[in-house]
Write a protein that holds these residues in place. Structure first.
Motif, PDB file in Angstrom:
ATOM      1  N   GLY A 106       0.812  -1.218   0.000  1.00 58.88           N
ATOM      2  CA  GLY A 106       0.000   0.000   0.000  1.00 58.88           C
ATOM      3  C   GLY A 106       0.840   1.261   0.000  1.00 58.88           C
ATOM      4  N   LYS A 107       0.335   2.262  -0.708  1.00 55.72           N
ATOM      5  CA  LYS A 107       0.999   3.572  -0.722  1.00 55.72           C
ATOM      6  C   LYS A 107       0.241   4.531   0.186  1.00 55.72           C
ATOM      7  CE  LYS A 107       1.585   4.756  -5.216  1.00 55.72           C
ATOM      8  NZ  LYS A 107       2.227   5.433  -6.381  1.00 55.72           N
ATOM      9  N   LYS A 108       0.955   5.595   0.584  1.00 56.31           N
ATOM     10  CA  LYS A 108       0.360   6.586   1.491  1.00 56.31           C
ATOM     11  C   LYS A 108      -0.937   7.181   0.950  1.00 56.31           C
ATOM     12  CE  LYS A 108       4.476   8.550   3.565  1.00 56.31           C
ATOM     13  NZ  LYS A 108       5.500   9.513   3.215  1.00 56.31           N
ATOM     14  N   ASN A 109      -1.005   7.344  -0.373  1.00 58.97           N
ATOM     15  CA  ASN A 109      -2.192   7.986  -0.967  1.00 58.97           C
ATOM     16  C   ASN A 109      -3.401   7.041  -1.038  1.00 58.97           C
ATOM     17  OD1 ASN A 109      -1.640   6.248  -3.042  1.00 58.97           O
ATOM     18  ND2 ASN A 109      -1.125   7.816  -4.550  1.00 58.97           N
ATOM     19  N   GLY A 110      -3.246   5.836  -0.476  1.00 55.55           N
ATOM     20  CA  GLY A 110      -4.380   4.920  -0.415  1.00 55.55           C
ATOM     21  C   GLY A 110      -4.394   3.899  -1.547  1.00 55.55           C
ATOM     22  N   GLU A 111      -3.581   4.132  -2.586  1.00 57.91           N
ATOM     23  CA  GLU A 111      -3.520   3.146  -3.677  1.00 57.91           C
ATOM     24  C   GLU A 111      -2.840   1.887  -3.153  1.00 57.91           C
ATOM     25  OE1 GLU A 111      -1.499   4.783  -7.068  1.00 57.91           O
ATOM     26  OE2 GLU A 111      -2.726   6.588  -7.001  1.00 57.91           O
ATOM     27  N   TYR A 112      -3.291   0.748  -3.643  1.00 58.06           N
ATOM     28  CA  TYR A 112      -2.592  -0.483  -3.280  1.00 58.06           C
ATOM     29  C   TYR A 112      -2.656  -1.505  -4.405  1.00 58.06           C
ATOM     30  CZ  TYR A 112      -7.148  -2.589  -1.991  1.00 58.06           C
ATOM     31  OH  TYR A 112      -8.426  -3.088  -1.992  1.00 58.06           O
ATOM     32  N   LYS A 113      -1.713  -2.448  -4.343  1.00 58.05           N
ATOM     33  CA  LYS A 113      -1.667  -3.531  -5.325  1.00 58.05           C
ATOM     34  C   LYS A 113      -1.667  -4.840  -4.566  1.00 58.05           C
ATOM     35  CE  LYS A 113       1.334  -1.171  -8.650  1.00 58.05           C
ATOM     36  NZ  LYS A 113       2.616  -1.283  -9.369  1.00 58.05           N
ATOM     37  N   LYS A 114      -2.235  -5.862  -5.207  1.00 57.27           N
ATOM     38  CA  LYS A 114      -2.317  -7.177  -4.564  1.00 57.27           C
ATOM     39  C   LYS A 114      -1.652  -8.209  -5.458  1.00 57.27           C
ATOM     40  CE  LYS A 114      -5.956  -9.529  -1.990  1.00 57.27           C
ATOM     41  NZ  LYS A 114      -7.385  -9.462  -1.674  1.00 57.27           N
ATOM     42  N   PHE A 115      -0.806  -9.024  -4.872  1.00 56.61           N
ATOM     43  CA  PHE A 115      -0.096 -10.074  -5.615  1.00 56.61           C
ATOM     44  C   PHE A 115      -0.298 -11.409  -4.912  1.00 56.61           C
ATOM     45  CE2 PHE A 115       2.303  -6.144  -6.143  1.00 56.61           C
ATOM     46  CZ  PHE A 115       2.545  -6.097  -7.502  1.00 56.61           C
ATOM     47  N   THR A 116      -0.080 -12.494  -5.654  1.00 55.24           N
ATOM     48  CA  THR A 116       0.037 -13.788  -4.985  1.00 55.24           C
ATOM     49  C   THR A 116       1.510 -13.969  -4.627  1.00 55.24           C
ATOM     50  OG1 THR A 116       0.480 -14.981  -7.036  1.00 55.24           O
ATOM     51  CG2 THR A 116      -1.837 -14.769  -6.372  1.00 55.24           C
TER      52      THR A 116
END
Ligand code: THU
Length: 128
Positions: A106-116
């Motif tokens: 997750g980034k501070k600006n609220g964006e996030y990425k999900k990986f396996t």
């Protein structure tokens, strides 16, 4: 919803980061099948190699409390502006305990990425 909750818990844990050498705070939150969330932060040492990352703190806390499998998802956040991609040592520990789980950065600006874990650690060393 669960993703956001885990990111929030990771930010809370990040506040406990002991990082006087790098000034780089990291927090992690691990969701277990029991529903319990274990959190962790990075803990540094004057002898740098004795430092432990936030992700491993969270996982080792869970394992030491008797939860060794069924880990569902681990969220990672940091005090920097970019995504806190996990280091290679932590990825190896993911393979050991949570090969079928997801990792959120997750980034501070609220964006996030999900990986396996498999995406982050292909062709991993698992047995000998
Ligand atoms: N760190 C983590 O907590 N997790 C990672 O996956 C990468 C690095 C910490 C270790 C150290 O305290 C600081 O970030 C700078 O490397």
């Amino acid at each position: 919803m669960i993703d956001e909750m885990l990111l929030k818990e990771a930010y809370k844990a990040m506040q406990n980061s002991y990082s006087p050498y790098s000034n780089f705070k990291v927090g992690a939150a691990l969701l277990c099948k029991s529903g319990k969330v274990y959190t962790g932060c990075n803990i540094e040492n004057a002898s740098f190699s004795a430092t432990i990352c936030a992700e491993r703190t969270a996982i080792f806390k869970a394992v030491s409390e008797g939860e060794k499998d069924g880990f569902i998802c681990l969220a990672i956040v940091c005090s920097g502006d970019d995504y806190p991609y996990p280091c290679g040592v932590c990825r190896q520990v993911f393979v050991e305990f949570m090969k079928d789980a997801n990792i959120i950065v997750g980034k501070k600006n609220g964006e996030y990425k999900k990986f396996t874990v498999k995406e982050l650690m292909p062709n991993s060393f698992t047995e000998f």
